[in-house]
Design an enzyme around this catalytic site. Sequence first.
Site, mmCIF file in Angstrom:
data_model
loop_
_atom_site.group_PDB
_atom_site.id
_atom_site.type_symbol
_atom_site.label_atom_id
_atom_site.label_comp_id
_atom_site.label_asym_id
_atom_site.label_seq_id
_atom_site.Cartn_x
_atom_site.Cartn_y
_atom_site.Cartn_z
ATOM 1 N N GLU A 147 -10.374 -8.385 2.911
ATOM 2 C CA GLU A 147 -9.947 -8.984 1.647
ATOM 3 C C GLU A 147 -11.042 -8.879 0.583
ATOM 4 O OE1 GLU A 147 -6.951 -9.575 1.243
ATOM 5 O OE2 GLU A 147 -6.301 -9.651 3.326
ATOM 6 N N HIS A 150 -10.853 -5.552 -0.961
ATOM 7 C CA HIS A 150 -9.821 -5.455 -1.993
ATOM 8 C C HIS A 150 -10.336 -5.948 -3.354
ATOM 9 C CE1 HIS A 150 -6.602 -3.944 0.352
ATOM 10 N NE2 HIS A 150 -6.306 -5.067 1.015
ATOM 11 N N HIS A 156 -5.843 0.050 0.857
ATOM 12 C CA HIS A 156 -5.584 0.206 2.281
ATOM 13 C C HIS A 156 -5.883 1.639 2.716
ATOM 14 C CE1 HIS A 156 -2.742 -3.499 2.556
ATOM 15 N NE2 HIS A 156 -4.002 -3.813 2.837
ATOM 16 N N CYS A 157 -6.373 1.755 3.940
ATOM 17 C CA CYS A 157 -6.817 3.047 4.475
ATOM 18 C C CYS A 157 -5.891 3.482 5.608
ATOM 19 C CB CYS A 157 -8.254 2.904 4.971
ATOM 20 S SG CYS A 157 -8.927 4.388 5.751
ATOM 21 N N CYS A 162 -10.353 1.611 10.626
ATOM 22 C CA CYS A 162 -11.148 1.227 9.452
ATOM 23 C C CYS A 162 -10.892 -0.224 9.053
ATOM 24 C CB CYS A 162 -10.821 2.153 8.288
ATOM 25 S SG CYS A 162 -11.695 1.761 6.748
ATOM 26 N N CYS A 184 -14.021 5.312 3.298
ATOM 27 C CA CYS A 184 -14.171 4.013 2.644
ATOM 28 C C CYS A 184 -15.641 3.623 2.511
ATOM 29 C CB CYS A 184 -13.401 2.944 3.423
ATOM 30 S SG CYS A 184 -11.593 3.138 3.303
#
Length: 211
Positions: A147, A150, A156-157, A162, A184
């Site tokens: 979170e 974000h 999202h991956c 991940c 990421c």
Amino acid sequence: MRAAEDAEGLAEGRLHAAIAVVPMGDVGEAAVRIVAANIQAVLGLPTDRLPRIAVPEACYVPERRQYDAAGLIGHLQAWSAGLPYLKVLALLAADMGVPILRFVFGEAQLGGRCAVVSAFRLRRNPDGTDVGLEYSYERLAKVALHETGHTFSLFHCDDPGCLMHFAPSVEHLDRIRLFFCSRCDFLWKETRKSLAMERALGKRSTSRQAP
């Protein structure tokens, strides 16, 4: 908890790069410490553990026996408006959800400032058995990092291992590692570079304005 004891530093805004971790309601202090430590270790950013705040009862949805995640975000945003933190992450023990999902482990403003994470569904396995503190804390750290990612505009991956992979259940969450995939990780490092540059430019501007 260094910043909470440094009123002068807060007033001068010197700690704006830190992430505030806030216990909301009766979530345990150990959970707060573990989440703060993982944010420092994985993201490489300082954290401050702030004093406990109440869970806003206005966000409770009786028919679902849950707290509305979006409402909690809004409350957290208003509560933290005067605090000089880069991001604010709240942890709570109660269950929470959103209208389109039966429950959520966490909720965040994409590219925003606030996120909230619930430990409620992380303590047990789908069969109802207790998962144990060590694993429940690991799950909590994963959701908190996800979170927080974000809030730094990480999406999202597709990589199922991940930290930024969407986990709709604890089974999915248990397959996720406590670090980013290479993609990421690259995006996060670029974000950190831009944060460091903004801080440097801000310090330079402040020094120029000083008498």
